[in-house]
Design a protein around this motif. Structure first.
Motif, PDB file in Angstrom:
ATOM      1  N   VAL A 171       0.871  -1.312   0.184  1.00 34.25           N
ATOM      2  CA  VAL A 171      -0.055  -0.028   0.023  1.00 34.25           C
ATOM      3  C   VAL A 171       0.929   1.122  -0.089  1.00 34.25           C
ATOM      4  N   THR A 172       0.857   1.698  -1.037  1.00 32.18           N
ATOM      5  CA  THR A 172       1.616   3.060  -1.129  1.00 32.18           C
ATOM      6  C   THR A 172       0.732   4.366  -0.996  1.00 32.18           C
ATOM      7  N   TYR A 173       1.316   5.257  -0.079  1.00 29.17           N
ATOM      8  CA  TYR A 173       0.709   6.502   0.183  1.00 29.17           C
ATOM      9  C   TYR A 173       1.585   7.776   0.309  1.00 29.17           C
ATOM     10  N   GLY A 174       0.897   8.909   0.689  1.00 31.10           N
ATOM     11  CA  GLY A 174       1.678  10.183   0.971  1.00 31.10           C
ATOM     12  C   GLY A 174       2.992  10.405  -0.173  1.00 31.10           C
TER      13      GLY A 174
ATOM     14  N   PRO B  10      -0.929 -11.134  -5.631  1.00 32.76           N
ATOM     15  CA  PRO B  10       0.250 -10.838  -4.877  1.00 32.76           C
ATOM     16  C   PRO B  10       1.253  -9.841  -5.604  1.00 32.76           C
ATOM     17  N   ARG B  11       1.884  -9.213  -4.556  1.00 24.22           N
ATOM     18  CA  ARG B  11       3.089  -8.437  -4.875  1.00 24.22           C
ATOM     19  C   ARG B  11       2.403  -7.174  -5.685  1.00 24.22           C
ATOM     20  N   SER B  12       1.102  -6.912  -5.709  1.00 24.50           N
ATOM     21  CA  SER B  12       0.626  -5.684  -6.385  1.00 24.50           C
ATOM     22  C   SER B  12       0.792  -4.403  -5.615  1.00 24.50           C
ATOM     23  N   THR B  13       0.566  -3.254  -6.184  1.00 23.28           N
ATOM     24  CA  THR B  13       0.586  -2.090  -5.504  1.00 23.28           C
ATOM     25  C   THR B  13      -0.801  -1.647  -5.538  1.00 23.28           C
ATOM     26  N   LEU B  14      -1.211  -1.052  -4.213  1.00 24.64           N
ATOM     27  CA  LEU B  14      -2.483  -0.406  -3.935  1.00 24.64           C
ATOM     28  C   LEU B  14      -2.447   0.910  -3.540  1.00 24.64           C
ATOM     29  N   ILE B  15      -3.505   1.513  -3.804  1.00 22.33           N
ATOM     30  CA  ILE B  15      -3.229   3.039  -3.516  1.00 22.33           C
ATOM     31  C   ILE B  15      -4.556   3.239  -2.662  1.00 22.33           C
ATOM     32  N   PRO B  16      -4.190   3.932  -1.464  1.00 25.01           N
ATOM     33  CA  PRO B  16      -5.614   4.420  -0.769  1.00 25.01           C
ATOM     34  C   PRO B  16      -6.235   5.448  -1.177  1.00 25.01           C
ATOM     35  N   ILE B  17      -7.729   5.244  -1.044  1.00 25.61           N
ATOM     36  CA  ILE B  17      -8.580   6.345  -1.582  1.00 25.61           C
ATOM     37  C   ILE B  17      -9.514   6.709  -0.507  1.00 25.61           C
ATOM     38  N   LYS B  18      -9.240   8.084  -0.350  1.00 24.09           N
ATOM     39  CA  LYS B  18     -10.297   8.659   0.827  1.00 24.09           C
ATOM     40  C   LYS B  18     -11.621   8.833   0.252  1.00 24.09           C
ATOM     41  N   ILE B  19     -12.475   8.392   0.990  1.00 25.74           N
ATOM     42  CA  ILE B  19     -13.821   8.439   0.493  1.00 25.74           C
ATOM     43  C   ILE B  19     -14.813   9.152   1.770  1.00 25.74           C
ATOM     44  N   GLU B  20     -15.474  10.304   1.445  1.00 29.39           N
ATOM     45  CA  GLU B  20     -16.103  10.982   2.531  1.00 29.39           C
ATOM     46  C   GLU B  20     -17.407  11.423   1.429  1.00 29.39           C
ATOM     47  N   ARG B  21     -18.243  11.951   2.579  1.00 24.89           N
ATOM     48  CA  ARG B  21     -19.716  12.310   2.418  1.00 24.89           C
ATOM     49  C   ARG B  21     -19.791  13.586   2.441  1.00 24.89           C
TER      50      ARG B  21
ATOM     51  N   THR C 183     -16.000   8.943   6.921  1.00 26.83           N
ATOM     52  CA  THR C 183     -15.060   8.951   6.107  1.00 26.83           C
ATOM     53  C   THR C 183     -14.230   7.763   6.335  1.00 26.83           C
ATOM     54  N   PHE C 184     -13.670   6.973   5.169  1.00 28.87           N
ATOM     55  CA  PHE C 184     -13.238   5.919   5.357  1.00 28.87           C
ATOM     56  C   PHE C 184     -12.056   5.901   4.201  1.00 28.87           C
ATOM     57  N   VAL C 185     -11.239   4.904   4.327  1.00 33.55           N
ATOM     58  CA  VAL C 185     -10.398   4.499   3.124  1.00 33.55           C
ATOM     59  C   VAL C 185     -10.468   3.093   2.428  1.00 33.55           C
ATOM     60  N   GLU C 186     -10.605   3.220   1.129  1.00 32.07           N
ATOM     61  CA  GLU C 186     -10.816   2.087   0.130  1.00 32.07           C
ATOM     62  C   GLU C 186      -9.443   2.127  -0.557  1.00 32.07           C
ATOM     63  N   LEU C 187      -9.134   0.873  -0.844  1.00 29.33           N
ATOM     64  CA  LEU C 187      -7.960   0.661  -1.676  1.00 29.33           C
ATOM     65  C   LEU C 187      -8.353   0.390  -3.077  1.00 29.33           C
ATOM     66  N   CYS C 188      -7.415   0.710  -4.203  1.00 30.72           N
ATOM     67  CA  CYS C 188      -7.585   0.447  -5.551  1.00 30.72           C
ATOM     68  C   CYS C 188      -6.456   0.158  -6.003  1.00 30.72           C
TER      69      CYS C 188
END
Length: 171
Positions: free
Chosen positions: A5-8, A70-81, A41-46
């Motif tokens: 999971v890659t972020y920031g 396996p070994r994939s890279t996921l990006i966190p997505i901020k989901i809010e309303r 507000t929560f985080v989903e991965l894509c």
């Protein structure tokens, strides 16, 4: 089997793909949530193409390995309303220049989630209206005078046929 999971600013951490979706969802949200976030507000991965993995919608015990490579890279997505409970535009939590295709895919998925939310909301309103109408029907109605009607005569005579008025022929 792990995924990254890659972020920031290219920070990252590993997640175990042999864990249940609910555990990973909670772990990612605990790790990335900020203190000033609203409750909804929560985080989903894509994946790197912008395809959401919908951790929050998966069966809690379903293994991530069922739908994440396996070994994939996921990006966190901020989901809010917003205040109307509508989904705001999804925000990737990785500081990077994303391809238009990535952003378009996220937007289409947001639109789909919003459409489903509206349909569910309308369905709930219809259900509430049905319940209200049933409650209205159950309220005691004013008693009307029914003496002399065929139904009363039927009940009085104990027969199930309509009361005879005498103006028909029997065959």
């Amino acid at each position: 089997m792990f995924a990254t999971v890659t972020y920031g600013d290219n920070q990252s951490f590993l997640i175990n793909l042999r864990c249940g979706s609910r555990n990973v969802f909670e772990y990612v949200n605990d790790k990335l949530a900020e203190e000033d976030w609203e409750d909804d507000t929560f985080v989903e991965l894509c994946d790197e193409d912008g395809q959401l993995k919908y951790l929050s919608y998966q069966s809690p015990m379903r293994m991530l390995s069922d739908y994440v490579k396996p070994r994939s890279t996921l990006i966190p997505i901020k989901i809010e309303r917003d205040e109307n409970d509508s989904y705001k535009p999804f925000k990737p939590m990785l500081k990077a220049d994303f391809k238009p295709r990535f952003r378009d895919r996220l937007q289409r998925q947001r639109d789909k989630m919003e459409k489903l939310r509206l349909e569910r909301e309308q369905s709930e309103l219809r259900q509430e209206r049905r319940l209200e109408s049933v409650k209205e029907e159950e309220k005691p109605k004013e008693k009307r005078s029914t003496e002399g009607t065929p139904a009363v005569k039927r009940q009085a005579s104990g027969t199930s046929r309509p009361a005879s008025k005498g103006n028909f022929k029997r065959s």
